[in-house]
Design a protein around this motif. Structure first.
Motif, PDB file in Angstrom:
ATOM      1  N   SER A   1       0.816  -1.217   0.000  1.00 41.86           N
ATOM      2  CA  SER A   1       0.000   0.000   0.000  1.00 41.86           C
ATOM      3  C   SER A   1       0.849   1.266   0.000  1.00 41.86           C
ATOM      4  N   ARG A   2       2.165   1.108   0.053  1.00 44.50           N
ATOM      5  CA  ARG A   2       3.062   2.263   0.079  1.00 44.50           C
ATOM      6  C   ARG A   2       3.724   2.448  -1.284  1.00 44.50           C
ATOM      7  N   SER A   3       4.056   3.697  -1.587  1.00 43.31           N
ATOM      8  CA  SER A   3       4.792   3.988  -2.822  1.00 43.31           C
ATOM      9  C   SER A   3       5.340   5.410  -2.734  1.00 43.31           C
ATOM     10  N   GLY A   4       6.195   5.730  -3.683  1.00 43.56           N
ATOM     11  CA  GLY A   4       6.697   7.094  -3.768  1.00 43.56           C
ATOM     12  C   GLY A   4       7.997   7.340  -3.038  1.00 43.56           C
ATOM     13  N   ASP A   5       8.580   6.306  -2.448  1.00 43.96           N
ATOM     14  CA  ASP A   5       9.911   6.462  -1.874  1.00 43.96           C
ATOM     15  C   ASP A   5      10.740   5.245  -2.283  1.00 43.96           C
ATOM     16  N   PHE A   6      12.048   5.375  -2.185  1.00 49.42           N
ATOM     17  CA  PHE A   6      12.965   4.348  -2.678  1.00 49.42           C
ATOM     18  C   PHE A   6      12.684   2.984  -2.053  1.00 49.42           C
ATOM     19  N   THR A   7      12.535   2.935  -0.740  1.00 48.23           N
ATOM     20  CA  THR A   7      12.350   1.648  -0.066  1.00 48.23           C
ATOM     21  C   THR A   7      11.058   0.976  -0.500  1.00 48.23           C
ATOM     22  N   ALA A   8       9.948   1.676  -0.443  1.00 48.38           N
ATOM     23  CA  ALA A   8       8.661   1.093  -0.818  1.00 48.38           C
ATOM     24  C   ALA A   8       8.664   0.652  -2.277  1.00 48.38           C
ATOM     25  N   ASP A   9       9.139   1.517  -3.161  1.00 52.37           N
ATOM     26  CA  ASP A   9       9.130   1.178  -4.580  1.00 52.37           C
ATOM     27  C   ASP A   9      10.044  -0.006  -4.884  1.00 52.37           C
ATOM     28  N   THR A  10      11.191  -0.082  -4.210  1.00 52.02           N
ATOM     29  CA  THR A  10      12.117  -1.194  -4.428  1.00 52.02           C
ATOM     30  C   THR A  10      11.550  -2.481  -3.849  1.00 52.02           C
ATOM     31  N   PHE A  11      11.060  -2.438  -2.609  1.00 49.21           N
ATOM     32  CA  PHE A  11      10.451  -3.623  -1.998  1.00 49.21           C
ATOM     33  C   PHE A  11       9.346  -4.180  -2.888  1.00 49.21           C
ATOM     34  N   ASN A  12       8.485  -3.306  -3.358  1.00 49.91           N
ATOM     35  CA  ASN A  12       7.331  -3.757  -4.135  1.00 49.91           C
ATOM     36  C   ASN A  12       7.707  -4.291  -5.508  1.00 49.91           C
ATOM     37  N   ALA A  13       8.771  -3.787  -6.107  1.00 50.87           N
ATOM     38  CA  ALA A  13       9.143  -4.206  -7.459  1.00 50.87           C
ATOM     39  C   ALA A  13      10.049  -5.433  -7.493  1.00 50.87           C
ATOM     40  N   MET A  14      10.905  -5.597  -6.491  1.00 55.60           N
ATOM     41  CA  MET A  14      11.919  -6.644  -6.578  1.00 55.60           C
ATOM     42  C   MET A  14      11.331  -8.042  -6.372  1.00 55.60           C
ATOM     43  N   PRO A  15      12.010  -9.056  -6.923  1.00 56.48           N
ATOM     44  CA  PRO A  15      11.597 -10.430  -6.651  1.00 56.48           C
ATOM     45  C   PRO A  15      11.740 -10.735  -5.163  1.00 56.48           C
ATOM     46  N   LYS A  16      10.744 -11.448  -4.645  1.00 53.34           N
ATOM     47  CA  LYS A  16      10.747 -11.817  -3.230  1.00 53.34           C
ATOM     48  C   LYS A  16      10.580 -13.325  -3.124  1.00 53.34           C
ATOM     49  N   TYR A  17      11.366 -13.924  -2.243  1.00 52.08           N
ATOM     50  CA  TYR A  17      11.279 -15.352  -1.975  1.00 52.08           C
ATOM     51  C   TYR A  17      10.945 -15.504  -0.505  1.00 52.08           C
ATOM     52  N   VAL A  18       9.925 -16.306  -0.224  1.00 49.54           N
ATOM     53  CA  VAL A  18       9.521 -16.524   1.162  1.00 49.54           C
ATOM     54  C   VAL A  18       9.744 -17.994   1.499  1.00 49.54           C
ATOM     55  N   VAL A  19      10.484 -18.239   2.561  1.00 51.39           N
ATOM     56  CA  VAL A  19      10.742 -19.598   3.017  1.00 51.39           C
ATOM     57  C   VAL A  19       9.629 -19.994   3.967  1.00 51.39           C
ATOM     58  N   SER A  20       8.854 -21.005   3.552  1.00 53.00           N
ATOM     59  CA  SER A  20       7.736 -21.441   4.382  1.00 53.00           C
ATOM     60  C   SER A  20       7.276 -22.824   3.947  1.00 53.00           C
ATOM     61  N   THR A  21       6.986 -23.646   4.926  1.00 51.66           N
ATOM     62  CA  THR A  21       6.376 -24.946   4.643  1.00 51.66           C
ATOM     63  C   THR A  21       4.877 -24.910   4.927  1.00 51.66           C
ATOM     64  N   THR A  22       4.371 -23.754   5.352  1.00 50.51           N
ATOM     65  CA  THR A  22       2.947 -23.662   5.704  1.00 50.51           C
ATOM     66  C   THR A  22       2.145 -22.719   4.814  1.00 50.51           C
ATOM     67  N   LEU A  23       2.781 -21.794   4.114  1.00 47.17           N
ATOM     68  CA  LEU A  23       2.041 -20.877   3.240  1.00 47.17           C
ATOM     69  C   LEU A  23       1.540 -21.616   1.997  1.00 47.17           C
ATOM     70  N   ASP A  24       0.291 -21.357   1.630  1.00 48.27           N
ATOM     71  CA  ASP A  24      -0.274 -21.936   0.410  1.00 48.27           C
ATOM     72  C   ASP A  24      -0.059 -21.022  -0.786  1.00 48.27           C
ATOM     73  N   HIS A  25      -0.016 -19.715  -0.525  1.00 49.97           N
ATOM     74  CA  HIS A  25       0.155 -18.746  -1.599  1.00 49.97           C
ATOM     75  C   HIS A  25       0.848 -17.501  -1.057  1.00 49.97           C
ATOM     76  N   ALA A  26       1.484 -16.781  -1.962  1.00 46.29           N
ATOM     77  CA  ALA A  26       2.169 -15.535  -1.616  1.00 46.29           C
ATOM     78  C   ALA A  26       1.684 -14.478  -2.595  1.00 46.29           C
ATOM     79  N   ASP A  27       0.820 -13.595  -2.122  1.00 47.16           N
ATOM     80  CA  ASP A  27       0.121 -12.663  -3.000  1.00 47.16           C
ATOM     81  C   ASP A  27       0.859 -11.370  -3.305  1.00 47.16           C
ATOM     82  N   TRP A  28       1.851 -11.005  -2.520  1.00 48.09           N
ATOM     83  CA  TRP A  28       2.609  -9.786  -2.791  1.00 48.09           C
ATOM     84  C   TRP A  28       3.328  -9.992  -4.121  1.00 48.09           C
TER      85      TRP A  28
END
Length: 179
Positions: A61-88
């Protein structure tokens, strides 16, 4: 070959849990600039499930600053054996052969682990961390989830860089000592 960097806010007694509750008095523009420098060197982010869920609830829900824009755009990998889906957006779940998949990822790109104490401990055990970047706040909480292992296993590091930031945090870059 890339590298894997772990970064986190931590107290003097190694607590990394819920830094938004205790790091504020020590946070400054210099903290933001330092974190942006660390983030700028990353191609992707690797997160544990708890950290991922917190970030995924906040950052999209954030944008307009370097951290938010980079976090939202970059590939993300989540380590989990319990998550069914990762919507971000740009998120992929790693559920099996975690050390092997992280090794492959690290060979291809610069990976940034943000917080994620449980994951960090696993990565340390597997000798997959190339750099630690800790932002130490001059506070002792006495309890909370610890960032680094407390199981008696020795991990020798050497300090690469340290900087006292405006506000009072100590930015500390460390690397594993040569065996």
């Amino acid at each position: 070959m890339g590298k894997l960097t772990v970064t986190a806010f931590s107290t003097l007694d190694n607590v990394a849990e819920e830094p938004q509750l205790w790091s504020g008095p020590f946070f400054s523009d210099a903290t933001v600039a330092f974190n942006e420098q660390v983030l700028a060197g990353a191609d992707s982010m690797l997160l544990g499930r708890v950290t991922y869920e917190g970030f995924a609830a906040s950052w999209p829900s954030r944008s307009g600053d370097f951290t938010a824009d980079t976090f939202n755009a970059m590939p993300k990998y989540v380590v989990s054996t319990t998550l069914d889906h990762a919507d971000w957006n740009n998120s992929t779940i790693i559920a099996d052969d975690i050390p092997g998949q992280v090794r492959e990822l690290r060979e291809r790109e610069n990976v940034l682990v943000w917080g994620s104490p449980t994951l960090t401990k696993t990565l340390m055990e597997e000798n997959l961390v190339d750099e630690y970047v800790l932002l130490l706040s001059p506070i002792v909480l006495g309890r909370g989830k610890k960032m680094l292992p407390e199981d008696g296993t020795r991990h020798t590091l050497h300090i690469v860089e340290l900087e006292l930031l405006e506000g009072g945090m100590l930015a500390l870059r460390m690397a594993p000592a040569a065996a």
